[in-house]
Design a protein around this motif. Structure first.
Motif, PDB file in Angstrom:
ATOM      1  N   GLY A 213       3.596   4.411   6.324  1.00  0.00           N
ATOM      2  CA  GLY A 213       2.728   3.881   5.286  1.00  0.00           C
ATOM      3  C   GLY A 213       2.797   4.749   4.049  1.00  0.00           C
ATOM      4  O   GLY A 213       3.535   5.730   3.995  1.00  0.00           O
ATOM      5  N   ARG A 214       2.007   4.348   3.073  1.00  0.00           N
ATOM      6  CA  ARG A 214       2.044   5.091   1.814  1.00  0.00           C
ATOM      7  C   ARG A 214       1.075   6.256   1.873  1.00  0.00           C
ATOM      8  O   ARG A 214      -0.009   6.153   2.452  1.00  0.00           O
ATOM      9  CB  ARG A 214       1.666   4.156   0.667  1.00  0.00           C
ATOM     10  CG  ARG A 214       1.764   4.811  -0.695  1.00  0.00           C
ATOM     11  CD  ARG A 214       1.827   3.781  -1.794  1.00  0.00           C
ATOM     12  NE  ARG A 214       3.058   3.020  -1.759  1.00  0.00           N
ATOM     13  CZ  ARG A 214       4.230   3.473  -2.187  1.00  0.00           C
ATOM     14  NH1 ARG A 214       4.322   4.697  -2.687  1.00  0.00           N
ATOM     15  NH2 ARG A 214       5.295   2.725  -2.117  1.00  0.00           N
TER      16      ARG A 214
ATOM     17  N   PRO B 224      -4.281   3.564   1.633  1.00  0.00           N
ATOM     18  CA  PRO B 224      -3.844   2.183   1.467  1.00  0.00           C
ATOM     19  C   PRO B 224      -3.061   2.090   0.171  1.00  0.00           C
ATOM     20  O   PRO B 224      -3.168   2.955  -0.677  1.00  0.00           O
ATOM     21  CB  PRO B 224      -5.149   1.399   1.348  1.00  0.00           C
ATOM     22  CG  PRO B 224      -6.220   2.316   1.788  1.00  0.00           C
ATOM     23  CD  PRO B 224      -5.732   3.713   1.571  1.00  0.00           C
ATOM     24  N   ASP B 225      -2.305   1.044   0.017  1.00  0.00           N
ATOM     25  CA  ASP B 225      -1.455   0.916  -1.163  1.00  0.00           C
ATOM     26  C   ASP B 225      -2.273   0.558  -2.386  1.00  0.00           C
ATOM     27  O   ASP B 225      -2.206  -0.549  -2.894  1.00  0.00           O
ATOM     28  CB  ASP B 225      -0.392  -0.158  -0.933  1.00  0.00           C
ATOM     29  CG  ASP B 225       0.838   0.461  -0.293  1.00  0.00           C
ATOM     30  OD1 ASP B 225       1.040   1.677  -0.473  1.00  0.00           O
ATOM     31  OD2 ASP B 225       1.569  -0.263   0.380  1.00  0.00           O
TER      32      ASP B 225
ATOM     33  N   THR C 219      -6.254   1.042   8.602  1.00  0.00           N
ATOM     34  CA  THR C 219      -4.973   0.789   9.261  1.00  0.00           C
ATOM     35  C   THR C 219      -4.406   2.144   9.599  1.00  0.00           C
ATOM     36  O   THR C 219      -5.125   3.018  10.025  1.00  0.00           O
ATOM     37  CB  THR C 219      -4.015   0.062   8.290  1.00  0.00           C
ATOM     38  OG1 THR C 219      -4.007   0.785   7.070  1.00  0.00           O
ATOM     39  CG2 THR C 219      -4.442  -1.351   8.031  1.00  0.00           C
ATOM     40  N   ALA C 220      -3.125   2.302   9.365  1.00  0.00           N
ATOM     41  CA  ALA C 220      -2.525   3.613   9.509  1.00  0.00           C
ATOM     42  C   ALA C 220      -3.214   4.602   8.584  1.00  0.00           C
ATOM     43  O   ALA C 220      -3.196   5.796   8.811  1.00  0.00           O
ATOM     44  CB  ALA C 220      -1.047   3.543   9.182  1.00  0.00           C
ATOM     45  N   ALA C 221      -3.825   4.082   7.527  1.00  0.00           N
ATOM     46  CA  ALA C 221      -4.443   4.951   6.541  1.00  0.00           C
ATOM     47  C   ALA C 221      -5.629   5.720   7.104  1.00  0.00           C
ATOM     48  O   ALA C 221      -6.131   6.608   6.465  1.00  0.00           O
ATOM     49  CB  ALA C 221      -4.894   4.133   5.346  1.00  0.00           C
TER      50      ALA C 221
ATOM     51  N   SER D 285       1.617   8.454  10.447  1.00  0.00           N
ATOM     52  CA  SER D 285       1.909   7.041  10.655  1.00  0.00           C
ATOM     53  C   SER D 285       2.684   6.529   9.458  1.00  0.00           C
ATOM     54  O   SER D 285       2.530   7.034   8.351  1.00  0.00           O
ATOM     55  CB  SER D 285       0.619   6.241  10.790  1.00  0.00           C
ATOM     56  OG  SER D 285      -0.371   6.996  11.417  1.00  0.00           O
TER      57      SER D 285
ATOM     58  N   ASN E  61       6.316   6.453   0.354  1.00  0.00           N
ATOM     59  CA  ASN E  61       6.227   5.413   1.380  1.00  0.00           C
ATOM     60  C   ASN E  61       6.994   5.893   2.607  1.00  0.00           C
ATOM     61  O   ASN E  61       8.216   5.909   2.596  1.00  0.00           O
ATOM     62  CB  ASN E  61       6.838   4.118   0.827  1.00  0.00           C
ATOM     63  CG  ASN E  61       6.651   2.942   1.756  1.00  0.00           C
ATOM     64  OD1 ASN E  61       5.880   3.009   2.719  1.00  0.00           O
ATOM     65  ND2 ASN E  61       7.357   1.850   1.488  1.00  0.00           N
TER      66      ASN E  61
ATOM     67  N   THR F 112       8.463   5.489   6.132  1.00  0.00           N
ATOM     68  CA  THR F 112       8.807   4.350   6.982  1.00  0.00           C
ATOM     69  C   THR F 112       9.041   4.765   8.424  1.00  0.00           C
ATOM     70  O   THR F 112       8.997   3.947   9.317  1.00  0.00           O
ATOM     71  CB  THR F 112      10.070   3.639   6.439  1.00  0.00           C
ATOM     72  OG1 THR F 112      11.098   4.613   6.306  1.00  0.00           O
ATOM     73  CG2 THR F 112       9.783   3.031   5.092  1.00  0.00           C
TER      74      THR F 112
ATOM     75  N   PRO G  88      -3.028  10.105   3.666  1.00  0.00           N
ATOM     76  CA  PRO G  88      -2.625   8.714   3.891  1.00  0.00           C
ATOM     77  C   PRO G  88      -3.553   7.805   3.108  1.00  0.00           C
ATOM     78  O   PRO G  88      -4.737   8.082   2.987  1.00  0.00           O
ATOM     79  CB  PRO G  88      -2.821   8.516   5.394  1.00  0.00           C
ATOM     80  CG  PRO G  88      -2.868   9.891   5.968  1.00  0.00           C
ATOM     81  CD  PRO G  88      -3.460  10.762   4.897  1.00  0.00           C
TER      82      PRO G  88
END
Ligand code: NAG
Ligand code: NAG
Ligand code: NAG
Ligand code: NAG
Ligand code: NAG
Ligand code: NAG
Length: 233
Positions: free
Chosen positions: A110-111, A205-206, A34-36, A108, A167, A169, A203
């Motif tokens: 994200g976390r 994923p959570d 994703t953004a990751a 981006s 995180n 935003t 970056p």
């Protein structure tokens, strides 16, 4: 329930020594999730050009960086190379700030893991003991009245790596370094300063909030948010 606290975006401040174990997870999952999938950023501060560290990771100097197009502060070389440093990069150069400065990283939303590298030693005429400062990320306080030489002494490590999970935003991660006014008892009356040797942004994923690695596929919003220690919801 009257006493709900807002969710705090900084999940954890970990000593970095535990971190290399986590990194491959983040990197391996980075693929095109994703953004990751945005590339990690390795910035060595107070230096120009690309150099590799002892793990063969490439660090860009902030002197000619798109993240700091008109970087302020002083490029300074460390006065002494402690034998315990894991690598000369990024520790042997620092950027010294005698007034507030903000790096803006276009990332981006994200976390992400944010790691700040500090090697508290004399940098030219800047004494190690006068480094006393705060760091904020998009107005969130990461470090406050941080006395890096005191922290290093207390930890018995020559260098300090601070790790945060943030995180983001908006579309940018703004990192501000701000010298703190000297405390009256410090005996420092020559002015305090802020500094940093390296900034790493990965970056991810959570992984702290995801019970399974399903987010690797670009997955669903996670229904089980991680609750910070001491936090309440
Ligand atoms: C993954 O990346 C490849 C190549 O960049 C692209 O063709 C593919 O559509 C991407 N897959 C997803 C799920 O985004
Ligand atoms: C370090 O990275 C460069 C370029 O990514 C590569 O050519 C080189 O073989 C690597 N060296 C080691 C020791 O891994
Ligand atoms: C990160 O922030 C976004 C926007 O506020 C929110 O939707 C998302 O749930 C947050 N993620 C975590 C893990 O807190
Ligand atoms: C510098 O940053 C600190 C902490 O964020 C803030 O209190 C102070 O007002 C700022 N100073 C200037 C001149 O902007
Ligand atoms: C930081 O800590 C050291 C060691 O305790 C102390 O000597 C120094 O005065 C402190 N610096 C500031 C600016 O408070
Ligand atoms: C202030 O800095 C000057 C020059 O570095 C030094 O000679 C002097 O001793 C310092 N004063 C104090 C109180 O630390």
């Amino acid at each position: 329930m009257a006493n709900l606290q807002p969710y705090h975006p900084v999940l954890a401040t970990l000593q970095c020594l535990t971190l290399p174990a986590l990194l491959p997870v983040a990197v391996a999952a980075g693929g095109n999730a994703t953004a990751a999938s945005a590339a990690p950023i390795f910035l060595r501060c107070g230096a120009s050009g690309v150099q590799s560290d002892s793990n063969n990771r490439s660090w860009d100097g902030d002197g000619s960086s798109r993240f700091a197009p008109s970087v302020k502060g002083v490029e300074a070389a460390a006065s002494y190379q402690d034998p315990s440093l894991p690598s000369p990069v990024p520790y042997m150069a620092a950027r010294v700030f005698t007034s507030n400065y903000t790096y803006s990283f276009p990332v981006s939303a994200g976390r992400m893991f944010l790691r700040l590298y500090f090697y508290p030693v004399a940098y030219g005429s800047y004494a190690a003991s006068a480094a006393y400062f705060g760091v904020t990320a998009n107005d969130l306080i990461l470090l406050d009245k941080f006395n890096s030489s005191q922290t290093a002494l207390a930890s018995t490590f020559a260098y300090i790596v601070r790790e945060f999970s943030v995180n983001v935003t908006s579309g940018s991660l703004d990192l501000t370094f701000a010298p703190s006014p000297p405390s009256s008892s410090s005996g420092q009356n020559n002015g305090t300063y802020a500094f940093v040797n390296g900034i790493e942004i990965v970056p991810t994923p959570d992984i702290f909030t995801t019970p399974t690695p399903s987010l690797v596929d670009g997955g669903d919003p996670n229904p089980f948010p991680w609750i910070p220690p001491g936090g309440s919801r």
